[in-house]
Design a protein around this motif. Structure first.
Motif, PDB file in Angstrom:
ATOM      1  N   UNK A  98     -13.936 -14.610   9.965  1.00 27.91           N
ATOM      2  CA  UNK A  98     -13.687 -13.452   9.425  1.00 27.91           C
ATOM      3  C   UNK A  98     -12.828 -12.736   8.438  1.00 27.91           C
ATOM      4  N   UNK A  99     -13.322 -12.435   8.003  1.00 30.38           N
ATOM      5  CA  UNK A  99     -13.205 -11.841   6.245  1.00 30.38           C
ATOM      6  C   UNK A  99     -12.691 -11.216   5.289  1.00 30.38           C
ATOM      7  N   UNK A 100     -11.063 -10.456   5.225  1.00 29.45           N
ATOM      8  CA  UNK A 100     -10.834  -9.060   4.632  1.00 29.45           C
ATOM      9  C   UNK A 100     -10.526  -9.722   2.690  1.00 29.45           C
ATOM     10  N   UNK A 101     -11.259  -8.472   2.556  1.00 34.06           N
ATOM     11  CA  UNK A 101     -10.631  -8.546   1.056  1.00 34.06           C
ATOM     12  C   UNK A 101      -9.987  -7.904   0.928  1.00 34.06           C
ATOM     13  N   UNK A 102      -9.167  -7.424  -0.214  1.00 34.66           N
ATOM     14  CA  UNK A 102      -8.091  -7.164  -1.130  1.00 34.66           C
ATOM     15  C   UNK A 102      -7.797  -7.009  -2.647  1.00 34.66           C
ATOM     16  N   UNK A 103      -8.661  -5.467  -3.134  1.00 32.00           N
ATOM     17  CA  UNK A 103      -8.423  -5.747  -4.390  1.00 32.00           C
ATOM     18  C   UNK A 103      -7.077  -5.747  -4.663  1.00 32.00           C
ATOM     19  N   UNK A 104      -6.796  -6.786  -5.813  1.00 29.81           N
ATOM     20  CA  UNK A 104      -5.555  -7.449  -5.894  1.00 29.81           C
ATOM     21  C   UNK A 104      -4.279  -7.029  -7.562  1.00 29.81           C
ATOM     22  N   UNK A 105      -5.567  -6.124  -7.958  1.00 32.37           N
ATOM     23  CA  UNK A 105      -5.413  -6.464 -10.038  1.00 32.37           C
ATOM     24  C   UNK A 105      -6.670  -5.486  -9.946  1.00 32.37           C
ATOM     25  N   UNK A 106      -6.414  -4.436 -10.745  1.00 30.48           N
ATOM     26  CA  UNK A 106      -7.635  -3.553 -11.658  1.00 30.48           C
ATOM     27  C   UNK A 106      -6.355  -3.276 -13.310  1.00 30.48           C
ATOM     28  N   UNK A 107      -6.866  -4.121 -14.640  1.00 29.70           N
ATOM     29  CA  UNK A 107      -6.831  -3.974 -16.136  1.00 29.70           C
ATOM     30  C   UNK A 107      -7.303  -3.787 -16.455  1.00 29.70           C
ATOM     31  N   UNK A 108      -7.287  -2.527 -17.472  1.00 35.36           N
ATOM     32  CA  UNK A 108      -7.727  -1.857 -18.410  1.00 35.36           C
ATOM     33  C   UNK A 108      -7.428  -2.413 -20.094  1.00 35.36           C
ATOM     34  N   UNK A 109      -8.817  -3.525 -19.888  1.00 34.68           N
ATOM     35  CA  UNK A 109      -9.487  -4.079 -21.226  1.00 34.68           C
ATOM     36  C   UNK A 109      -9.328  -3.443 -22.339  1.00 34.68           C
ATOM     37  N   UNK A 110     -10.151  -2.281 -22.472  1.00 30.21           N
ATOM     38  CA  UNK A 110      -9.929  -1.234 -23.422  1.00 30.21           C
ATOM     39  C   UNK A 110     -12.369  -0.964 -23.160  1.00 30.21           C
ATOM     40  N   UNK A 111     -12.503  -2.311 -23.829  1.00 32.21           N
ATOM     41  CA  UNK A 111     -14.559  -1.484 -24.081  1.00 32.21           C
ATOM     42  C   UNK A 111     -14.298  -1.799 -22.216  1.00 32.21           C
ATOM     43  N   UNK A 112     -14.015  -2.658 -21.423  1.00 33.36           N
ATOM     44  CA  UNK A 112     -14.095  -2.847 -20.155  1.00 33.36           C
ATOM     45  C   UNK A 112     -13.013  -3.134 -19.329  1.00 33.36           C
ATOM     46  N   UNK A 113     -13.464  -2.842 -17.940  1.00 29.70           N
ATOM     47  CA  UNK A 113     -11.932  -3.365 -16.989  1.00 29.70           C
ATOM     48  C   UNK A 113     -12.038  -4.609 -15.678  1.00 29.70           C
ATOM     49  N   UNK A 114     -11.570  -5.232 -15.644  1.00 28.94           N
ATOM     50  CA  UNK A 114     -11.142  -6.430 -14.541  1.00 28.94           C
ATOM     51  C   UNK A 114     -10.601  -6.220 -13.619  1.00 28.94           C
ATOM     52  N   UNK A 116     -10.352  -7.461  -9.930  1.00 27.64           N
ATOM     53  CA  UNK A 116      -9.563  -9.166  -9.363  1.00 27.64           C
ATOM     54  C   UNK A 116      -9.869  -8.239  -7.321  1.00 27.64           C
ATOM     55  N   UNK A 117     -10.269  -9.283  -6.991  1.00 30.22           N
ATOM     56  CA  UNK A 117     -10.903  -9.267  -5.157  1.00 30.22           C
ATOM     57  C   UNK A 117     -10.564 -10.582  -5.542  1.00 30.22           C
ATOM     58  N   UNK A 118      -9.323 -10.412  -3.891  1.00 33.30           N
ATOM     59  CA  UNK A 118      -8.808 -11.654  -2.418  1.00 33.30           C
ATOM     60  C   UNK A 118      -9.040 -11.472  -1.398  1.00 33.30           C
ATOM     61  N   UNK A 119      -9.406 -12.533  -1.083  1.00 32.06           N
ATOM     62  CA  UNK A 119     -10.604 -12.502   0.621  1.00 32.06           C
ATOM     63  C   UNK A 119      -9.275 -13.456   0.977  1.00 32.06           C
ATOM     64  N   UNK A 131      -8.980 -19.565   1.256  1.00 34.15           N
ATOM     65  CA  UNK A 131      -9.302 -18.660   0.485  1.00 34.15           C
ATOM     66  C   UNK A 131      -9.937 -18.175  -0.554  1.00 34.15           C
ATOM     67  N   UNK A 132      -9.912 -16.923  -1.420  1.00 36.13           N
ATOM     68  CA  UNK A 132     -10.907 -16.618  -2.393  1.00 36.13           C
ATOM     69  C   UNK A 132     -10.831 -15.603  -3.567  1.00 36.13           C
ATOM     70  N   UNK A 133     -10.157 -15.815  -4.631  1.00 35.87           N
ATOM     71  CA  UNK A 133      -9.945 -14.883  -5.837  1.00 35.87           C
ATOM     72  C   UNK A 133     -10.628 -15.766  -6.842  1.00 35.87           C
ATOM     73  N   UNK A 134     -11.288 -13.919  -6.889  1.00 39.14           N
ATOM     74  CA  UNK A 134     -12.671 -13.938  -8.104  1.00 39.14           C
ATOM     75  C   UNK A 134     -12.374 -12.922  -8.411  1.00 39.14           C
ATOM     76  N   UNK A 135     -12.243 -12.792 -10.378  1.00 46.18           N
ATOM     77  CA  UNK A 135     -11.928 -11.612 -11.239  1.00 46.18           C
ATOM     78  C   UNK A 135     -13.704 -11.278 -12.058  1.00 46.18           C
TER      79      UNK A 135
END
Length: 282
Positions: A98-114, A116-119, A131-135
């Motif tokens: 059973x997997x629960x994902x959480x938005x753990x960061x939203x960064x403003x890089x100017x030309x784009x956004x980063x 990060x989701x941790x599950x 556990x997994x962390x992907x950006x």
């Protein structure tokens, strides 16, 4: 279209998912394992018990629901940036989580956004499994006035020195066609016409396939092939890989039970960097 920076801290609905022995076999051949890896590529070899590669965790556990909270964007503008996994136990060849994902960061890089989701994935009885962390970097979605977050430049502490270990593995010309059967059917990895629209002269390999090849090399070089000793792995995707290329993983021991690594394509360029792996020493 706009990214919602207030999504940080929100979670998706827990999702139960399962996999079979066949799924584990398919993943193994998808990351290049073969006749010298029968514990991972067969389930009925004499006196050999089937096992699963630790990096198979990247295709298990559905955390996609968390992305529903981050706003709207063009999926074609999304690029996988970094990936980390932590194993709390050896991954079984078949099972469910059973997997629960959480938005753990939203960064403003100017030309784009980063984003990060941790599950976190747990067995049906609640025991933590992995556990997994992907950006991801989403082009064109920056400039909303948010924090820039950490710098993307991270040099290897042993850069320029001779690695303690080096393992080279070769991908097949049809590698992506096998790997895609583990779940990622993006035509960028199979359709020459679609790849051309993205600026490539032929389909590229999945980044997570390169990640899996790297995990195989780390398992072989640092854990003597024993997945029960593999604890965690993280790295940043820095260059596309084309099916048929060789991949060389360079490892520098970083104390007991840890190492830094980088993965290089056939021409020597870095394709996966800022790598770190932890494991149980022998």
């Amino acid at each position: 279209m706009a990214i919602n920076p207030d999504a940080v801290g929100t979670t998706g609905t827990p999702v139960e998912s399962s996999w079979t022995s066949k799924d584990s076999l398919l993943y193994a051949v998808g990351i290049g394992a073969g006749t010298t890896d029968l514990a991972f590529t067969t389930e009925n070899s004499m006196n050999i018990a089937q096992r699963a590669y630790p990096t198979q965790a990247v295709v298990l556990g559905d955390a996609s629901g968390a992305f529903a909270n981050i706003g709207t964007f063009n999926p074609a503008m999304l690029v996988h940036g970094e990936q980390a996994i932590t194993l709390h136990r050896e991954l079984p060849v078949q099972g469910s989580v059973v997997t629960t994902g959480e938005v753990t960061a939203v960064w403003d890089k100017g030309k784009g956004a980063v984003v990060e989701v941790t599950s976190r994935s747990v067995a049906p009885d609640g025991e933590p499994m992995f556990d997994k962390v992907m950006s991801v970097f989403i082009r064109g979605e920056g400039g909303f006035g948010g924090e820039r977050g950490p710098s993307g430049s991270r040099s290897m502490p042993h850069e320029g020195s001779t690695p303690d270990l080096e393992v080279t593995l070769t991908t097949r010309e049809d590698q992506a066609l096998t790997y895609r059967l583990s779940g990622d059917r993006n035509p960028l990895h199979s359709d020459p016409s679609f790849a051309a629209l993205a600026g490539f002269d032929r389909p590229i390999l999945h980044g997570l396939c390169t990640y899996g090849f790297t995990g195989r090399a780390l398992l072989q070089g640092l854990c003597e092939g024993d997945p029960a000793r593999f604890r965690s792995m993280e790295g940043r995707f820095s260059s596309p890989v084309f099916p048929g290329e060789s991949l060389t993983v360079r490892m520098w021991r970083d104390g007991a039970g840890a190492a830094r690594f980088s993965t290089h394509g056939g021409d020597g360029r870095v394709v996966l960097d800022a790598g770190r792996v932890t494991f149980d020493p022998a």
